[in-house]
Structures are given as C-alpha cells and as structure tokens.
Design a protein around this motif. Structure first.
Motif, short mmCIF file in Angstrom:
data_model
loop_
_atom_site.label_atom_id
_atom_site.label_comp_id
_atom_site.label_asym_id
_atom_site.label_seq_id
_atom_site.Cartn_x
_atom_site.Cartn_y
_atom_site.Cartn_z
N VAL A 149 12.41 24.42 -18.32
CA VAL A 149 11.20 23.74 -18.77
C VAL A 149 10.75 22.79 -17.68
O VAL A 149 11.49 21.91 -17.24
N GLU A 150 9.52 22.98 -17.22
CA GLU A 150 8.95 22.10 -16.20
C GLU A 150 8.17 20.99 -16.89
O GLU A 150 7.28 21.25 -17.71
N ILE A 151 8.53 19.74 -16.57
CA ILE A 151 7.90 18.58 -17.18
C ILE A 151 7.41 17.64 -16.09
O ILE A 151 7.83 17.72 -14.94
N ASP A 152 6.51 16.72 -16.49
CA ASP A 152 6.16 15.63 -15.58
C ASP A 152 7.11 14.47 -15.85
O ASP A 152 7.99 14.56 -16.71
N ARG A 153 6.94 13.38 -15.14
CA ARG A 153 7.92 12.30 -15.25
C ARG A 153 7.82 11.55 -16.58
O ARG A 153 8.66 10.70 -16.88
N SER A 154 6.82 11.87 -17.40
CA SER A 154 6.73 11.28 -18.73
C SER A 154 7.35 12.18 -19.80
O SER A 154 7.41 11.81 -20.96
N GLY A 155 7.78 13.39 -19.39
CA GLY A 155 8.36 14.33 -20.33
C GLY A 155 7.39 15.35 -20.88
O GLY A 155 7.77 16.22 -21.68
N LYS A 156 6.13 15.29 -20.47
CA LYS A 156 5.11 16.23 -20.96
C LYS A 156 5.40 17.64 -20.46
O LYS A 156 5.71 17.84 -19.29
N LEU A 194 0.83 -1.20 0.00
CA LEU A 194 0.00 0.00 0.00
C LEU A 194 0.87 1.26 0.00
O LEU A 194 0.60 2.22 -0.73
N LEU A 195 1.93 1.23 0.81
CA LEU A 195 2.84 2.37 0.88
C LEU A 195 3.49 2.62 -0.48
O LEU A 195 3.59 3.76 -0.93
N GLU A 196 3.91 1.56 -1.14
CA GLU A 196 4.54 1.70 -2.46
C GLU A 196 3.55 2.26 -3.48
O GLU A 196 3.92 3.04 -4.35
N SER A 197 2.28 1.86 -3.37
CA SER A 197 1.28 2.37 -4.32
C SER A 197 1.07 3.86 -4.12
O SER A 197 0.86 4.60 -5.09
N TYR A 198 1.12 4.31 -2.87
CA TYR A 198 0.99 5.75 -2.61
C TYR A 198 2.21 6.51 -3.13
O TYR A 198 2.09 7.63 -3.62
N GLU A 199 3.39 5.91 -3.03
CA GLU A 199 4.59 6.55 -3.57
C GLU A 199 4.47 6.74 -5.07
O GLU A 199 4.89 7.77 -5.63
N VAL A 200 3.91 5.77 -5.76
CA VAL A 200 3.69 5.88 -7.19
C VAL A 200 2.73 7.02 -7.50
O VAL A 200 2.92 7.79 -8.44
N LYS A 201 1.66 7.14 -6.69
CA LYS A 201 0.69 8.23 -6.90
C LYS A 201 1.33 9.59 -6.69
O LYS A 201 1.09 10.54 -7.44
N ILE A 202 2.17 9.71 -5.65
CA ILE A 202 2.86 10.97 -5.41
C ILE A 202 3.75 11.31 -6.60
O ILE A 202 3.80 12.45 -7.06
N ALA A 203 4.48 10.33 -7.10
CA ALA A 203 5.39 10.56 -8.23
C ALA A 203 4.64 11.08 -9.45
O ALA A 203 5.17 11.88 -10.22
N ALA A 204 3.40 10.65 -9.62
CA ALA A 204 2.62 11.08 -10.78
C ALA A 204 2.33 12.57 -10.73
O ALA A 204 2.09 13.20 -11.77
N TYR A 205 2.34 13.16 -9.53
CA TYR A 205 2.07 14.59 -9.39
C TYR A 205 3.36 15.42 -9.40
O TYR A 205 3.29 16.65 -9.47
N GLN A 206 4.51 14.83 -9.33
CA GLN A 206 5.77 15.56 -9.26
C GLN A 206 6.14 16.14 -10.62
O GLN A 206 5.82 15.57 -11.66
N THR A 207 6.82 17.27 -10.58
CA THR A 207 7.35 17.86 -11.80
C THR A 207 8.86 18.07 -11.64
O THR A 207 9.38 18.08 -10.51
N TYR A 208 9.53 18.25 -12.76
CA TYR A 208 10.99 18.34 -12.79
C TYR A 208 11.40 19.48 -13.71
O TYR A 208 10.76 19.72 -14.75
N THR A 209 12.44 20.18 -13.35
CA THR A 209 12.91 21.32 -14.14
C THR A 209 14.16 20.95 -14.91
O THR A 209 15.21 20.63 -14.32
#
Length: 372
Positions: free
Chosen positions: A309-316, A36-51
């Motif tokens: 450039v701010e992107i999500d973890r998929s590069g969008k 369950l903890l790992e699944s929440y970590e995945v959800k958090i990662a989906a909201y993260q952005t990178y510069t």
C-alpha cells in the motif's frame, strides 16, 4: 514527478552554496538561508510516498507436540518471497503462535497430536528480521498457547530482533520510526490474552492516543469466522464455535473515523476483500501466509497474498498492489503465476464493497474507481 525533481534541484543548489560559502556569510544571512532550506525540505516531504507491505498468518514451524513439525535445518521460511518483502518501507505480519524455548502447553488436550499449540524456537526470530519485518501483531488465539512464559519470551524475542509488536495487555500499543515517519501500531483479537476487538470504545481510545504521538497509525485485528464458507464480510457480529469473533466491518470503520490510517485483518485463514474508506485502506483478511504444517492450506486456504500500500506521510491511500503467493503442505510461500489470490480478492472486494469500488488490473495494481 517534475515538481519533485525541481524542488530537489533547488535544495541541492542551496545546500552546495551554503556549504561552500557558509564561513563567508554573516550569521543573520546564514540563518535565513537555513530556514529557507528547511522549508524546501518540508515541501519535498509533502510529495514523498511510502510503501507499507502486509501479509497474514505466520507460523514457521512448531516443536510441539514434537520436532517432526519443524522444517529441515537451514530452510529459510521466506527465501522465495524475500526479494519482494524487502522492498517495503514497513513490513507487517501476524505472528500466529509463540517464539519461545520454554513453557508447557497451556491447553487441556487429552491427545497432544490433536492439540493445535504452536511453539517456534526463539532462534526463528532471525528469519523475521532477515525478511525485513518491522512490526507484528501478537494478538490472536495462539499467543497464550504456552502460558505467561510463552507470551513473555515471544515479546522478548521480537524486541531482540528489533521488531515492534502489540496486542497483549502488557503492550497495548507501540510507536516506531522508519524513513523519517513515526508509526503508531495497535492490535486486537477476541481472545483472552489480547486486547478485545469487541471493545471498540477502548480501541478508539488507543488510536486517539497514538494519533498524538505518530504520523501514521497502523491497526491489526484477528477476527471473523473461519474457513471456506466465510470469505465474505457480513457487516455484523460473527460467531464461530460459539465465540463472538467481533464485527470487523464496524471495527474497521470506527477506527478509521477515529484516526487510523491502515487496517490489516487476519484470522479467517482465507482471504477477504479490500476496501478504501475515507482514503484509508482496509484488508479484511490476508489469510495464511507462512504456515508450516499443522495448517490446512488446501484450495483458497493456500493463497498467501502480499499487499503493498502506497501512502503519503499523513497515511492517505495513494495506490496499491496485490502480489499473489501461495503455500502447499510443508512448503513455504512462493510466488503464484496463476495469481489465485488476486482473482479471489478482486472478486470479493467487488461483491462486498460496491459503494467503495476498487479497480484492479491484471498485474494486481489497484485504486479507487474514478468518480466513486
């Protein structure tokens, strides 16, 4: 933002309780909570952005034809812009020349003073590392200035300073990790020592192969005609001094079609427009950035844009910001209060890519026009 905070609090609560009571729980229940903890970590990662931050041509000084073209000892090339550069998750630039302490000039020049060959000392690699560069293109018309030994020493020096690189036949691509993201990188140019920008089929193959290894694909190209008269992207093959300099518009679009996420261009020694195509970012030329002597940095050639450039973890593409820096002759880049680079790139982006309009504010923030 509230979703991120809520998910973070849930993860923190679970982590504290699992850590505190782990020894009291049956193994089966502990495994369930861990999942369950790992699944929440995945959800958090989906909201993260990178510069991802990018700049154009870098040539920090050359001891060819003589040491008068080196800066004074102890002068740091990035001193005035380093606080900004270090904010990036990933920082990219084009190394316009070599990092080598050995090698003879490979160009046939009757007058060395008029021969534009760039040989920066290998020790200058520490400046790149200090500034935070993670990845650099070495695909350009100056990587072969000092022959094979110059190419090999440049690659060796970048590796020594933990900077990923690509663009030569011995290193057509690379993969590196930063902040939990795996990046793939490749670079192209029209020049003899580099992977060819004209061979789009081969470039697509490289991007396709990188897509199997990495989360986000960065592509660099050195292409297009040079100078004040070539700030616009013509959407056709460009020729300069009788050379085929590639069709940078077709190149960028086809590589995004293949799976590339960010494309950074350079080569014209002037800034060109930005475009967001299929939610992926393209800078068609970031111009000169840190070029000490031996370069013409008058007028718009002295603009030294820094794009974040701010992107999500998929590069969008999420959003971007253009910072205006500039250079003067034998003066390293510094922030430009007149925002010359912003004004130039804003105008070029609007004129050259009306079907994919970007909206810039006065501070340099930009995003696609709503409804476009």
């Amino acid at each position: 933002m509230l979703k991120k905070l809520f998910l973070f609090c849930q993860i923190l609560f679970l982590f504290i309780n699992v850590t505190t009571y782990a020894q009291l729980l049956p193994e089966k229940e502990l495994d369930s909570i861990t999942e369950l903890l790992e699944s929440y970590e995945v959800k958090i990662a989906a909201y993260q952005t990178y510069t991802v931050m990018a700049v154009g041509d870098i040539m920090m000084g050359t001891n060819f034809p003589n040491v008068s073209y080196l800066p004074p000892p102890g002068q740091h090339p990035f001193k005035n812009v380093m606080p900004l550069l270090q904010k990036a998750n990933v920082l990219f630039g084009n190394l316009e020349g070599t990092l080598t302490d050995t090698g003879e000039n490979a160009k046939n020049c009757s007058d060395p003073s008029k021969c534009y060959s760039f040989r920066s000392p290998e020790a200058y690699g520490t400046y790149l590392q200090d500034a935070g560069f993670n990845v650099m293109s070495i695909a350009n018309n100056h990587i072969g200035d000092f022959g094979d030994i110059g190419i090999k020493n440049t690659a060796k020096t970048l590796k020594k300073y933990n900077i990923a690189y690509a663009g030569i036949f011995a290193q057509e691509s690379t993969v590196f990790k930063k902040d939990g993201i795996t990046y793939g990188f490749c670079a192209f140019a029209p020049n003899k020592d580099c992977l060819k920008i004209q061979n789009i089929k081969n470039a697509r193959r490289i991007v396709r192969e990188l897509k199997e290894k990495a989360d986000v694909i960065l592509v660099s190209f050195h292409g297009g005609a040079e100078g004040f008269e070539h700030t616009h992207v013509p959407r056709s093959t460009e020729r300069y001094y009788g050379e085929d300099r590639g069709n940078v518009y077709q190149f960028a679009h086809e590589l995004i079609d293949e799976g590339a996420d960010l494309i950074f261009g350079h080569g014209p020694h002037v800034s060109r427009g930005f475009e967001v195509y299929k939610d992926r970012f393209i800078a068609y030329s970031l111009g000169n950035f840190c070029t000490y002597a031996r370069f013409n940095v008058t007028g718009i050639k002295g603009y030294a844009p820094i794009v974040a450039v701010e992107i999500d973890r998929s590069g969008k593409f999420i959003k971007g910001k253009l910072y205006s820096a500039k250079q003067e002759d034998e003066v390293y880049p510094f922030m430009d209060n007149t925002k010359g680079a912003l004004k130039e790139i804003k105008a070029l982006s609007t004129e050259d890519f009306p079907e994919n309009p970007l909206v810039f504010d006065e501070e340099g923030n930009f995003e696609p026009q709503k409804g476009s």
